[in-house]
Write a protein that holds these residues in place. Structure first.
Motif, PDB file in Angstrom:
ATOM      1  N   PHE A 104       0.401  -1.471  -0.077  1.00  0.00           N
ATOM      2  CA  PHE A 104      -0.537  -0.216   0.305  1.00  0.00           C
ATOM      3  C   PHE A 104       0.760   1.296  -0.295  1.00  0.00           C
ATOM      4  N   GLY A 105       0.320   2.341  -0.811  1.00  0.00           N
ATOM      5  CA  GLY A 105       1.616   3.065  -1.067  1.00  0.00           C
ATOM      6  C   GLY A 105       1.222   4.135  -0.707  1.00  0.00           C
ATOM      7  N   LEU A 106       1.422   5.036   0.325  1.00  0.00           N
ATOM      8  CA  LEU A 106       0.357   6.713   0.443  1.00  0.00           C
ATOM      9  C   LEU A 106       1.771   7.247   0.747  1.00  0.00           C
ATOM     10  N   THR A 107       2.575   6.875   1.765  1.00  0.00           N
ATOM     11  CA  THR A 107       2.969   8.355   2.007  1.00  0.00           C
ATOM     12  C   THR A 107       4.419   8.569   1.163  1.00  0.00           C
ATOM     13  N   GLU A 108       4.217  10.150   1.039  1.00  0.00           N
ATOM     14  CA  GLU A 108       5.585  10.140   0.934  1.00  0.00           C
ATOM     15  C   GLU A 108       6.583  11.145   1.223  1.00  0.00           C
ATOM     16  N   GLY A 116      13.421  -1.393  14.086  1.00  0.00           N
ATOM     17  CA  GLY A 116      12.666  -2.358  14.673  1.00  0.00           C
ATOM     18  C   GLY A 116      12.547  -3.719  13.749  1.00  0.00           C
ATOM     19  N   ILE A 117      11.140  -3.892  13.867  1.00  0.00           N
ATOM     20  CA  ILE A 117      10.724  -5.167  12.733  1.00  0.00           C
ATOM     21  C   ILE A 117      11.352  -5.475  11.448  1.00  0.00           C
ATOM     22  N   HIS A 118      12.472  -5.904  11.770  1.00  0.00           N
ATOM     23  CA  HIS A 118      14.193  -6.108  11.142  1.00  0.00           C
ATOM     24  C   HIS A 118      13.567  -7.231   9.937  1.00  0.00           C
ATOM     25  N   GLN A 147       3.110   2.781  17.153  1.00  0.00           N
ATOM     26  CA  GLN A 147       2.980   3.712  17.686  1.00  0.00           C
ATOM     27  C   GLN A 147       2.435   4.898  16.259  1.00  0.00           C
ATOM     28  N   ILE A 148       3.791   4.547  15.470  1.00  0.00           N
ATOM     29  CA  ILE A 148       3.875   5.265  14.135  1.00  0.00           C
ATOM     30  C   ILE A 148       3.361   5.026  13.321  1.00  0.00           C
ATOM     31  N   TYR A 149       2.876   4.074  12.711  1.00  0.00           N
ATOM     32  CA  TYR A 149       2.369   3.376  11.625  1.00  0.00           C
ATOM     33  C   TYR A 149       0.958   3.171  11.526  1.00  0.00           C
ATOM     34  N   GLU A 150       0.699   3.318   9.684  1.00  0.00           N
ATOM     35  CA  GLU A 150      -0.978   3.251  10.153  1.00  0.00           C
ATOM     36  C   GLU A 150      -2.133   4.771  10.660  1.00  0.00           C
ATOM     37  N   GLY A 151      -1.122   5.398  10.672  1.00  0.00           N
ATOM     38  CA  GLY A 151      -1.002   7.026  11.679  1.00  0.00           C
ATOM     39  C   GLY A 151      -0.909   6.480  12.572  1.00  0.00           C
ATOM     40  N   THR A 152      -0.254   8.008  13.170  1.00  0.00           N
ATOM     41  CA  THR A 152       0.844   7.712  14.426  1.00  0.00           C
ATOM     42  C   THR A 152      -0.785   7.998  15.582  1.00  0.00           C
ATOM     43  N   ASN A 153      -0.408   7.605  16.548  1.00  0.00           N
ATOM     44  CA  ASN A 153      -0.735   7.352  17.832  1.00  0.00           C
ATOM     45  C   ASN A 153      -1.810   8.758  17.870  1.00  0.00           C
ATOM     46  N   GLU A 154      -0.820  10.152  17.394  1.00  0.00           N
ATOM     47  CA  GLU A 154      -1.234  11.271  17.069  1.00  0.00           C
ATOM     48  C   GLU A 154      -2.694  11.183  16.480  1.00  0.00           C
ATOM     49  N   VAL A 155      -2.888  11.321  15.548  1.00  0.00           N
ATOM     50  CA  VAL A 155      -3.514  10.701  14.136  1.00  0.00           C
ATOM     51  C   VAL A 155      -4.767  10.473  15.785  1.00  0.00           C
ATOM     52  N   ALA A 206       4.797  13.890   2.991  1.00  0.00           N
ATOM     53  CA  ALA A 206       3.223  13.440   2.857  1.00  0.00           C
ATOM     54  C   ALA A 206       2.748  12.446   3.813  1.00  0.00           C
ATOM     55  N   GLY A 207       3.047  12.952   5.479  1.00  0.00           N
ATOM     56  CA  GLY A 207       3.086  11.781   6.359  1.00  0.00           C
ATOM     57  C   GLY A 207       1.944  11.881   6.318  1.00  0.00           C
ATOM     58  N   THR A 208       1.650  12.037   7.636  1.00  0.00           N
ATOM     59  CA  THR A 208      -0.055  12.417   7.903  1.00  0.00           C
ATOM     60  C   THR A 208      -0.019  13.040   7.823  1.00  0.00           C
ATOM     61  N   LYS A 219       6.928   6.750  -3.447  1.00  0.00           N
ATOM     62  CA  LYS A 219       6.453   7.039  -2.192  1.00  0.00           C
ATOM     63  C   LYS A 219       7.278   6.459  -1.343  1.00  0.00           C
ATOM     64  N   ILE A 220       7.547   6.341  -0.164  1.00  0.00           N
ATOM     65  CA  ILE A 220       8.274   5.974   0.764  1.00  0.00           C
ATOM     66  C   ILE A 220       7.343   5.420   1.917  1.00  0.00           C
ATOM     67  N   PHE A 221       8.865   4.743   2.752  1.00  0.00           N
ATOM     68  CA  PHE A 221       8.164   4.105   4.152  1.00  0.00           C
ATOM     69  C   PHE A 221       7.573   3.000   3.929  1.00  0.00           C
ATOM     70  N   ILE A 222       7.391   2.054   2.420  1.00  0.00           N
ATOM     71  CA  ILE A 222       6.632   0.646   1.849  1.00  0.00           C
ATOM     72  C   ILE A 222       6.653  -0.288   2.093  1.00  0.00           C
ATOM     73  N   THR A 223       6.139  -0.602   3.230  1.00  0.00           N
ATOM     74  CA  THR A 223       5.979  -2.133   3.520  1.00  0.00           C
ATOM     75  C   THR A 223       5.507  -3.417   3.035  1.00  0.00           C
ATOM     76  N   ASN A 224       6.419  -3.963   2.810  1.00  0.00           N
ATOM     77  CA  ASN A 224       6.563  -5.025   1.480  1.00  0.00           C
ATOM     78  C   ASN A 224       7.275  -4.738  -0.024  1.00  0.00           C
TER      79      ASN A 224
HETATM   80  C1  LIG Z   1       8.474   1.120   9.324  1.00  0.00           C
HETATM   81  C2  LIG Z   1       7.607   1.974   8.173  1.00  0.00           C
HETATM   82  C3  LIG Z   1       6.820   1.025   7.607  1.00  0.00           C
HETATM   83  C4  LIG Z   1       5.114   2.017   6.649  1.00  0.00           C
HETATM   84  N1  LIG Z   1       5.221   1.015   5.929  1.00  0.00           N
HETATM   85  C5  LIG Z   1       4.016   2.432   5.722  1.00  0.00           C
HETATM   86  C6  LIG Z   1       2.884   1.420   4.341  1.00  0.00           C
HETATM   87  O1  LIG Z   1       3.441   0.898   4.025  1.00  0.00           O
HETATM   88  N2  LIG Z   1       2.558   2.182   3.635  1.00  0.00           N
HETATM   89  C7  LIG Z   1       2.438   3.924   4.049  1.00  0.00           C
HETATM   90  O2  LIG Z   1       2.269   4.185   2.923  1.00  0.00           O
HETATM   91  N3  LIG Z   1       3.136   4.359   4.430  1.00  0.00           N
HETATM   92  C8  LIG Z   1       3.777   3.844   5.476  1.00  0.00           C
HETATM   93  N4  LIG Z   1       5.174   4.211   6.654  1.00  0.00           N
HETATM   94  C9  LIG Z   1       4.873   5.741   6.592  1.00  0.00           C
HETATM   95  C10 LIG Z   1       4.016   5.663   8.124  1.00  0.00           C
HETATM   96  O3  LIG Z   1       2.620   5.789   8.036  1.00  0.00           O
HETATM   97  C11 LIG Z   1       4.979   7.308   8.714  1.00  0.00           C
HETATM   98  O4  LIG Z   1       5.703   7.126   8.497  1.00  0.00           O
HETATM   99  C12 LIG Z   1       3.582   7.978   9.487  1.00  0.00           C
HETATM  100  O5  LIG Z   1       1.981   7.600   9.189  1.00  0.00           O
HETATM  101  C13 LIG Z   1       3.261   9.050   9.840  1.00  0.00           C
HETATM  102  O6  LIG Z   1       4.264   9.728   8.600  1.00  0.00           O
HETATM  103  P1  LIG Z   1       5.265  10.740   8.533  1.00  0.00           P
HETATM  104  O7  LIG Z   1       6.707   9.934   9.128  1.00  0.00           O
HETATM  105  O8  LIG Z   1       5.945  11.542   7.773  1.00  0.00           O
HETATM  106  O9  LIG Z   1       5.585  11.875  10.309  1.00  0.00           O
HETATM  107  P2  LIG Z   1       5.190  13.451  10.213  1.00  0.00           P
HETATM  108  O10 LIG Z   1       3.731  13.289   9.587  1.00  0.00           O
HETATM  109  O11 LIG Z   1       5.657  14.199   9.843  1.00  0.00           O
HETATM  110  O12 LIG Z   1       4.477  13.119  11.840  1.00  0.00           O
HETATM  111  C14 LIG Z   1       5.672  13.137  12.693  1.00  0.00           C
HETATM  112  C15 LIG Z   1       5.314  13.709  13.944  1.00  0.00           C
HETATM  113  O13 LIG Z   1       4.177  14.696  14.252  1.00  0.00           O
HETATM  114  C16 LIG Z   1       3.568  14.495  14.625  1.00  0.00           C
HETATM  115  N5  LIG Z   1       2.381  15.493  14.051  1.00  0.00           N
HETATM  116  C17 LIG Z   1       1.948  15.259  12.727  1.00  0.00           C
HETATM  117  N6  LIG Z   1       1.160  16.471  12.620  1.00  0.00           N
HETATM  118  C18 LIG Z   1       0.526  16.466  13.764  1.00  0.00           C
HETATM  119  C19 LIG Z   1      -0.930  17.288  13.415  1.00  0.00           C
HETATM  120  N7  LIG Z   1      -1.233  17.867  13.156  1.00  0.00           N
HETATM  121  N8  LIG Z   1      -0.967  16.889  15.703  1.00  0.00           N
HETATM  122  C20 LIG Z   1      -0.091  16.432  16.511  1.00  0.00           C
HETATM  123  N9  LIG Z   1       1.124  15.908  15.805  1.00  0.00           N
HETATM  124  C21 LIG Z   1       0.819  15.865  14.850  1.00  0.00           C
HETATM  125  C22 LIG Z   1       2.883  12.544  13.737  1.00  0.00           C
HETATM  126  O14 LIG Z   1       2.415  12.073  14.951  1.00  0.00           O
HETATM  127  C23 LIG Z   1       4.845  12.535  14.375  1.00  0.00           C
HETATM  128  O15 LIG Z   1       4.495  12.312  15.747  1.00  0.00           O
HETATM  129  C24 LIG Z   1       5.513   3.542   7.631  1.00  0.00           C
HETATM  130  C25 LIG Z   1       6.584   3.811   8.023  1.00  0.00           C
HETATM  131  C26 LIG Z   1       7.336   3.142   8.985  1.00  0.00           C
HETATM  132  C27 LIG Z   1       8.661   4.157   9.218  1.00  0.00           C
END
Ligand SMILES: Cc1cc2nc3c(=O)[nH]c(=O)nc-3n(C[C@H](O)[C@H](O)[C@H](O)COP(=O)(O)OP(=O)(O)OC[C@H]3O[C@@H](n4cnc5c(N)ncnc54)[C@H](O)[C@@H]3O)c2cc1C
Length: 381
Positions: free
Chosen positions: A123-127, A205-207, A362-370, A130-132, A155-160
């Motif tokens: 699944f490729g969404l993150t760039e 992790g998740i090496h 706590q980070i992927y598929e929406g950080t815990n802040e999300v 374009a993260g959160t 796209k970056i950080f794409i699992t698989n």
């Molecule tokens: C190992 C791994 C596997 C992954 N697999 C996939 C995948 O398969 N497909 C895919 O599409 N993506 C994938 N991701 C991407 C992952 O979903 C993103 O890293 C994540 O959504 C956060 O985006 P970012 O890293 O750009 O952080 P940022 O968006 O830059 O956020 C940085 C910090 O700021 C906080 N923050 C951002 N905005 C706000 C706000 N409005 N209010 C409060 N806090 C905020 C965040 O919660 C976070 O703590 C993967 C990432 C990793 C590390």
């Protein structure tokens, strides 16, 4: 809600546990330390029939339920958290959106092999920018005269990434529609000309899971590979992540349970001041507290799975389950390291791995802040 597990649920648990014990446990330390994404083991895991848990028989599924699948992810995560997300990304993030939004032809061509465990999905969404804020997509898909699309971007950080055969990719099709209505979803195949792979992530992790950059240079995507309607991509991404979060929550639950189990066993063996650590009340109460947190998280994870199964709104349940279970996983893995003392900080024991693996939940598929954003906006609606 009652979580009396049925014989079918138990079968899924046994399948995943049997594979975990026999195939994952013997080599996890080596694969983790060397960062090995083992394609043979992945194929074997996909072949177990876990991917099809809740899909209809006509697509090759077992037509059981979402909880069966979630129990399998949880069980795999106890042995190898990286492998559990390899499965979860394939099912929740790739097969599920095709099942939910795809045409019958797309389901036949792409869903069936994913469900049957013959293909790996991603699944490729993150760039990079374009993260959160996933609405800021810079990957662009331009519609051609013949109805096909030409994709450019990355796209970056794409699992698989790099290993998967089928990719759900999001791209801007009409910026004038605004970010939420201007994004579309596409189904890409690994060998499409112009589709290549960039950096492989070196992670905390998740090496045993592979995370890679996707690069699109004039990738021609046929019109029939548009998933859903044009402009529906953002909605597809968000709905897909709702389901994915239950998978991540199950992964977190499995990591927490493994860390607790390791801490319990170690506390019975390690003798200090003439008795095992577990005989000190500060340790036994810590273990009891850890157990309580695991059980509380479990209810939330299973509840979210049941609501998805019953077709009830489950976004908030998934957000709560993911936040609570991932925080519990981090807390329990940290406490497990503490109970192991210096040995916990050593890579000789598995608790160091549990701690490294827990963090990503706590980070992927929406950080815990999300997850707080999802929950607070529903609460204050
Ligand atoms: C190992 C791994 C596997 C992954 N697999 C996939 C995948 O398969 N497909 C895919 O599409 N993506 C994938 N991701 C991407 C992952 O979903 C993103 O890293 C994540 O959504 C956060 O985006 P970012 O890293 O750009 O952080 P940022 O968006 O830059 O956020 C940085 C910090 O700021 C906080 N923050 C951002 N905005 C706000 C706000 N409005 N209010 C409060 N806090 C905020 C965040 O919660 C976070 O703590 C993967 C990432 C990793 C590390």
């Amino acid at each position: 809600m009652d979580f009396n597990l049925t014989d079918v649920h138990q079968e899924f648990i046994n399948l995943a546990a049997g594979f975990g014990k026999k195939k994952l446990a013997p080599t996890i330390t080596e694969r983790d330390h060397q960062g090995i994404f083992d394609e043979d083991l992945v194929s074997e895991m996909l072949g177990l029939g876990l991917c099809g848990a809740y899909f209809e028989e006509k697509y090759g599924g077992a037509e059981c339920d979402v909880l069966s699948y979630i129990l399998a992810v949880e069980e795999l995560a106890k042995y190898d958290a990286g492998m559990s997300i390899t499965l979860s990304a394939t099912v929740s993030l790739c097969a599920n959106p095709i099942w939910q939004f795809g045409t019958e032809a797309q389901k036949e061509k792409y869903l069936t092999p994913l469900v049957e465990g013959k293909k790996l999905g991603a699944f490729g969404l993150t760039e990079p920018n374009a993260g959160t804020d996933a609405s800021g997509q810079q990957t662009v898909a331009v519609k051609n005269e013949d109805g096909s699309y030409t994709l450019n971007g990355s796209k970056i950080f794409i699992t698989n990434g790099g290993a998967a055969d089928i990719y759900i990719v999001f791209a801007m099709t009409d910026k004038s529609q605004g970010s939420h209505n201007g994004i579309s979803a596409f189904i890409l195949e690994k060998d499409m000309p112009g589709f290549t792979f960039g950096k492989k992530e070196d992670k905390l992790g998740i090496h045993t899971s592979q995370t890679m950059e996707l690069v699109f240079q004039d990738v021609k995507v046929p019109a029939e590979n548009l998933l859903g309607q044009e402009g529906q991509g953002f909605k597809i991404a968000m709905k897909t992540l709702d389901g994915g979060r239950i998978g991540v929550a199950a992964q977190a639950l499995g990591i927490a349970e493994a860390a607790l189990q390791d801490a319990v066993e170690y506390s019975k063996q390690r003798v200090q001041f003439g008795k095992p650590l577990c005989k000190f009340q500060s340790i036994s109460f810590k273990l009891a507290d850890m157990k309580m947190k695991v059980e509380a998280a479990r209810l939330l994870v299973y509840k979210a799975a049941c609501k998805k199964q019953e077709d009830q709104p489950f976004s908030v349940d998934a957000a709560i389950a993911k936040r609570v279970a991932s925080d519990v996983a981090m807390e329990i893995a940290t406490e497990a390291v503490q109970i192991f003392g210096g040995y916990g900080y050593s890579e000789e024991y598995p608790v160091a791995r549990h701690l490294r693996d827990a963090k990503i939940t706590q980070i992927y598929e929406g950080t815990n802040e999300v997850q707080l954003m999802v929950t607070s906006s529903a609460l204050l609606r």
